[in-house]
Write an enzyme that holds these catalytic residues in place. Sequence first.
Site, PDB file in Angstrom:
ATOM      1  N   HIS A  89      43.371  20.305  41.530  1.00 54.15           N
ATOM      2  CA  HIS A  89      43.938  21.411  40.738  1.00 54.15           C
ATOM      3  C   HIS A  89      43.726  22.739  41.462  1.00 54.15           C
ATOM      4  CE1 HIS A  89      44.563  24.269  37.421  1.00 54.15           C
ATOM      5  NE2 HIS A  89      43.342  24.729  37.650  1.00 54.15           N
ATOM      6  N   ASP A 118      67.566  40.042  57.981  1.00 54.74           N
ATOM      7  CA  ASP A 118      66.887  38.777  57.686  1.00 54.74           C
ATOM      8  C   ASP A 118      65.437  38.940  58.121  1.00 54.74           C
ATOM      9  OD1 ASP A 118      66.086  36.040  57.405  1.00 54.74           O
ATOM     10  OD2 ASP A 118      68.191  35.486  57.578  1.00 54.74           O
ATOM     11  N   TRP A 154      37.312  22.512  45.390  1.00 54.28           N
ATOM     12  CA  TRP A 154      38.218  23.097  46.379  1.00 54.28           C
ATOM     13  C   TRP A 154      37.418  23.836  47.450  1.00 54.28           C
ATOM     14  CZ3 TRP A 154      39.790  28.086  48.009  1.00 54.28           C
ATOM     15  CH2 TRP A 154      39.167  29.149  47.375  1.00 54.28           C
ATOM     16  N   SER A 182      51.322  26.624  58.087  1.00 52.90           N
ATOM     17  CA  SER A 182      52.443  27.194  57.350  1.00 52.90           C
ATOM     18  C   SER A 182      52.173  28.646  56.971  1.00 52.90           C
ATOM     19  CB  SER A 182      52.704  26.340  56.114  1.00 52.90           C
ATOM     20  OG  SER A 182      53.496  27.043  55.196  1.00 52.90           O
ATOM     21  N   SER A 183      50.978  28.903  56.412  1.00 54.22           N
ATOM     22  CA  SER A 183      50.658  30.266  55.990  1.00 54.22           C
ATOM     23  C   SER A 183      50.627  31.217  57.171  1.00 54.22           C
ATOM     24  CB  SER A 183      49.281  30.322  55.328  1.00 54.22           C
ATOM     25  OG  SER A 183      49.275  29.561  54.187  1.00 54.22           O
ATOM     26  N   HIS A 266      36.617  34.887  50.692  1.00 54.16           N
ATOM     27  CA  HIS A 266      36.776  36.125  49.946  1.00 54.16           C
ATOM     28  C   HIS A 266      38.046  36.879  50.304  1.00 54.16           C
ATOM     29  CE1 HIS A 266      35.559  38.407  46.625  1.00 54.16           C
ATOM     30  NE2 HIS A 266      36.049  39.441  47.276  1.00 54.16           N
ATOM     31  N   GLU A 268      40.639  35.517  51.190  1.00 53.28           N
ATOM     32  CA  GLU A 268      41.649  34.665  50.554  1.00 53.28           C
ATOM     33  C   GLU A 268      41.912  35.107  49.115  1.00 53.28           C
ATOM     34  OE1 GLU A 268      43.642  32.226  51.372  1.00 53.28           O
ATOM     35  OE2 GLU A 268      44.202  31.579  49.363  1.00 53.28           O
ATOM     36  N   TYR A 270      41.785  38.043  47.990  1.00 50.92           N
ATOM     37  CA  TYR A 270      42.628  39.241  47.991  1.00 50.92           C
ATOM     38  C   TYR A 270      44.023  38.934  48.483  1.00 50.92           C
ATOM     39  CZ  TYR A 270      38.414  41.516  46.707  1.00 50.92           C
ATOM     40  OH  TYR A 270      37.290  41.863  46.026  1.00 50.92           O
ATOM     41  N   SER A 281      53.229  47.772  41.128  1.00 46.96           N
ATOM     42  CA  SER A 281      53.561  49.136  41.551  1.00 46.96           C
ATOM     43  C   SER A 281      55.062  49.342  41.667  1.00 46.96           C
ATOM     44  CB  SER A 281      52.907  49.448  42.904  1.00 46.96           C
ATOM     45  OG  SER A 281      51.513  49.281  42.810  1.00 46.96           O
ATOM     46  N   HIS A 315      28.383  37.233  48.280  1.00 48.60           N
ATOM     47  CA  HIS A 315      28.156  37.344  46.833  1.00 48.60           C
ATOM     48  C   HIS A 315      28.530  36.048  46.112  1.00 48.60           C
ATOM     49  CE1 HIS A 315      32.408  39.255  46.359  1.00 48.60           C
ATOM     50  NE2 HIS A 315      32.482  37.975  46.127  1.00 48.60           N
ATOM     51  N   HIS A 316      29.189  35.131  46.829  1.00 46.82           N
ATOM     52  CA  HIS A 316      29.473  33.821  46.242  1.00 46.82           C
ATOM     53  C   HIS A 316      28.274  32.904  46.346  1.00 46.82           C
ATOM     54  CE1 HIS A 316      33.851  34.439  45.826  1.00 46.82           C
ATOM     55  NE2 HIS A 316      33.689  35.230  46.863  1.00 46.82           N
ATOM     56  N   THR A 341      39.876  49.420  43.578  1.00 48.68           N
ATOM     57  CA  THR A 341      40.606  48.667  42.549  1.00 48.68           C
ATOM     58  C   THR A 341      40.802  49.525  41.320  1.00 48.68           C
ATOM     59  OG1 THR A 341      39.417  46.750  43.394  1.00 48.68           O
ATOM     60  CG2 THR A 341      40.722  46.428  41.413  1.00 48.68           C
ATOM     61  N   LYS A 344      43.641  51.938  41.666  1.00 48.37           N
ATOM     62  CA  LYS A 344      44.950  51.341  41.425  1.00 48.37           C
ATOM     63  C   LYS A 344      45.278  51.306  39.924  1.00 48.37           C
ATOM     64  CE  LYS A 344      45.635  48.562  45.444  1.00 48.37           C
ATOM     65  NZ  LYS A 344      47.031  48.953  45.594  1.00 48.37           N
ATOM     66  N   ARG A 463      29.935  24.946  35.349  1.00 52.67           N
ATOM     67  CA  ARG A 463      31.314  24.565  35.651  1.00 52.67           C
ATOM     68  C   ARG A 463      31.319  23.187  36.303  1.00 52.67           C
ATOM     69  NH1 ARG A 463      32.843  28.078  41.057  1.00 52.67           N
ATOM     70  NH2 ARG A 463      34.800  26.984  40.847  1.00 52.67           N
TER      71      ARG A 463
END
Lengths: 539, 220, 382
Positions: A89, A118, A154, A182-183, A266, A268, A270, A281, A315-316, A341, A344, A463
Amino acid sequence: MSTETATNTQDTHADGQHHDEHHEHHIPTGLSRWLLTTNHKDIGTLYLWFAFIMFLVGGAMAMVIRAELFQPGQQIVNPEFFNQMTTVHGLIMVFGAVMPAFTGLANWLVPMMIGAPDMALPRMNNWSFWILPFAFLILLSSLFMEGGGPGFGWTFYAPLSTQYSNDSTALFVFSVHIMGISSIMGAINVVVTILNMRAPGMTYMKMPLFVWTWLITAFLLIAVMPVLAGAVTMVLTDKYFGTSFFDAAGGGDPVMFQHIFWFFGHPEVYIMILPAFGIISAIVPTFSRKKLFGYASMVYATASIALLSFIVWAHHMFTTGMPVAAEMFFMFATMLISVPTGVKVFNWVATMWRGSLTFEVPMMFAIAFIVLFTIGGLSGLMLAITPVDFQYHDTYFVVAHFHYVLVTGAVFSIMAAVYYWLPKWTGKMFDVTLAKWHFWCSLISVNVLFFPMHFVGLAGMPRRIPDYALQFADFNKWISIGGFAFGLSQLIFLVLIIKACKKQGEPVSDQVWEGAEGLEWEIPSPAPYHTFETPPVVK
Amino acid sequence: MTENNNTQHQQQGLEGSEATNSVNPSHKTREQIAAENMRTVKKLAFVVVGMLGFSFALVPLYDVFCDLTGINGKTSDQAAVYEAVEIDESRTIKVEFITRTHSGMPWEFTAQTAEVRVHPGEMSEVAFFVRNPTSRDIIAQAIPSVSPGTAALYVNKTECFCFQHQPLKAGDEALMPMKFYVDPQLPKDISVFTLQYTLYDISAKVQPAVDVAMTTANGE
Amino acid sequence: MKRISTLLVSAMLALSNSAIATTAAERSDVNLREGVTDISAQVYDLHMLMFWICVVIGVVVFGIMFYSMVMHRKSRGAKPANFHENVKVEVLWTVIPFIILIAMAWPAAQTLMAMEDTTESEVTILVTGSQWKWHYKYQDNPEVEFFSLMATQREQIQNKFEKGENYLLEVDRPLVIPTGKKVRFLITSDDVIHSWWVPDFAVKKDANPGFINEAWTNVNEPGIYRGQCAELCGKDHGFMPVVVIAKEPAEYEAWIKAQELAAIEAKAEEQRLLALNMSMDELMTQGERVYNTACVACHQPNGEGLPPTFPALKGSAIALEKQNIPAHIDYIINGKNNMPAFGKQLTMSEIAAVVTYERNAWGNNTGDMVQAKDVNAFINGK
């Protein structure tokens, strides 16, 4: 938004209709059109459909998870399969739904927003899309292997993913490699397009924020996807080729895996939220009929969030055992992110302030985004505080936090974007009644789904557990009900999109929305197959 | 073209390039654009390869980082040379030893002294007892870990069984020595730390070397 | 939108109100608990401070936005203003959050320093995680060490029996610590990463294989405190609870003395059993009991396992062929691949019993009997 955008009338405006017809007969039809296409609009559509299908597949897995957790006790799946569901998931939603959806939007919109005919590298564009379905076929097929698919989350922490996993790990690694390639190709394409293909007069500080946020996102992708590729490769060699990157016995360190993973992980996060900032915006000024407040500070804020994302990874992993000095550093650096943040959010509110507001469907999603993403942001600030994080870490409080920023953040922004630009793509207004149903059902159910997770998390529910203690039973029932309702609500969206693809609905004007500004609103609706073959001049 | 070059240069600084006001000339040919694109792609591909290399460079970098900050509590795997430092008799540090065998490692492994109290700068020697009760020859590797991690930076071992593989024949036993001193620079707030050794059975990993190692062990 | 926001705000208020009503030892169903140590109380205060700051920020920002949404609607005839930047305002709302952050960071740093106080403690316990149980060893009383496994019956999990009050949060042998003394936990792991968590102590530390971590606590109130493994560690991650009983120092002393004696007696008993031969029935009864605590999670009650990760024992060569008896014992004592080593967890007579059981249950009717002395002989390489 640039001050005065005007197209070169010769190209699109006056001759738009004629132009359209002129190219229509070049479009191949049938399957080969989609397989061989190098058109940014076709590829954008492919990406968006792929993302939507993956969203439904990943969502179906979430339904399995919520059905199992509906009440205490083992219900429908065994703990092993439960772990595979949470793992796949997560992978599907991150790499299969959110990221491809943003890439699809970039494909559709970036060339139109900067006045390019293009993407810069159309054939690579085709490749970067078409390898993606194979990556996910491999990942999904691993679930049917003997012993099942990956069940290590994951985040695939070693040594659970190395010495203690089954052979589906090889498929997992291979599939992540393909997703990464791909990315990276997609990101290179976006960067080259934005740097080299802008219309005359489209200076950097005139680019719409969506283009800006995507430019920065693409740089983040180019910087960190190779690190993910490195991490999975090390997992593969540790498991099969006798290396000891993460094995203490051979002089390695399992905690190092987490450092490398989150050095990717991290930024990732963002990658999955910066394009959302660009979308909001674009939408908020349109329906406020007022220019975006603080354009320059929005750009600076995006850039500083991207830069800060490289120095907060640990921090993770506060509970892995770090010296106090390191804990302090990562705590303070993380707290700093809330400043740009915050800027914004304040800017969006200031854009609405004294505007002339209407609440069409895209605006409804955008406002929901601002409120709910901010809730996710505030719980993120709480999570940054190391001593309290020891209590929050790996509980449902964290699950609530990242679903608020990713579902009511990233996913809501994607839905807002689809509603905002869909009429431009199809030339027809979507079914507004259905859209409102979709909005209200989603909004209510998503909060029933994720808000109580804060409570069970604080009360101590870890979790990634397939069964839980009795005191969490009531809330989990509500969470599951919210989950099923949210899942069903997306079927409304599916119906709406199918109707839109069949070109049902009222024709719309070129501008579509009263307050919309920017190059994409100056070409005809629906957007012709080829646009801006002669670049417009932006004044 | 000059303006265009200007743009290209500014692009190098990505986020720093917002101030540019350069304008792309409208009369670029398709070939010019394609060539320009290829240049940018090459640069970006270089970054991708560089970052892939960086991800592997993170492995040694992590060790350097650990040596600087003591982030994972690993002591050096190289023997230190005793520098005649002044012994700080005003402080007494309690050093505790913990011995563990990893899951599936059948040796008996105990510290002869569970803890010692030392002055910083003072050499001490401790020994660990091992016995291989099984009917097969086994090679072990001891992995040290110190908590609090910062203390690892101040433990200087001049001799340690953890520097080498430790082979034991079936049924044999041995005393493994370890000599160390605590650096007087040890932060003031640390008065006690724990040194853990975990024994791993690495016979399978170093199988070709087993026979050689066993011969050496016999020679001793 | 507005209705939703009122709903959210009232939900937040409900959360904080019930938090206020919650006293120290009570467990809240919606909020962090204050816990039973000075540190956990500090952490709780910090959490509430953060929570209220976030609520205030939310109320102010959303309040302004909702005001704008009501007052500046086009349908009310609002005409758009023309401003789109204001350096003063923008600097202000960069600086103010920064100041708020410093106000948050200060107490957070204080608490963190207090948590990581490394001074000497009076009791040291080595906590080792493994799939899926905890092992505790009292460093000051080396005789005392034991495994702690979840005690909830499988039938409760499978909804066959009614679930007890402490469903999934009960163990066969809880950890016992004294109150009012600084206790140090040295935390490590035997296989994958686990995380030892007791919410009431505000202690959560990862157990990393090969590495050692430290955490400290000083419990103020005697009681039973429950937690769980907090890091995904495989299939039964959800089923490895932590239970700690805090006793008054005198009671604790008595307990640890009794444990020491019991440990010595158990060793003597094990020696005595070496000389004894148990009957098939005895071996099978004890074997089934051992199987159901140590083996059943992976190899399943019917012995068919969950292949390929957890292979079947029923009909397997290892459990059927006579020459495999030493290998069978070896697997259990030392483990292999995914199979954990049980040599430290089970006594020799228990190993003998479970080997016998596995060779004679589910139609594996080999008739083989393994005695404690056979296991002892294997361990000592004979």
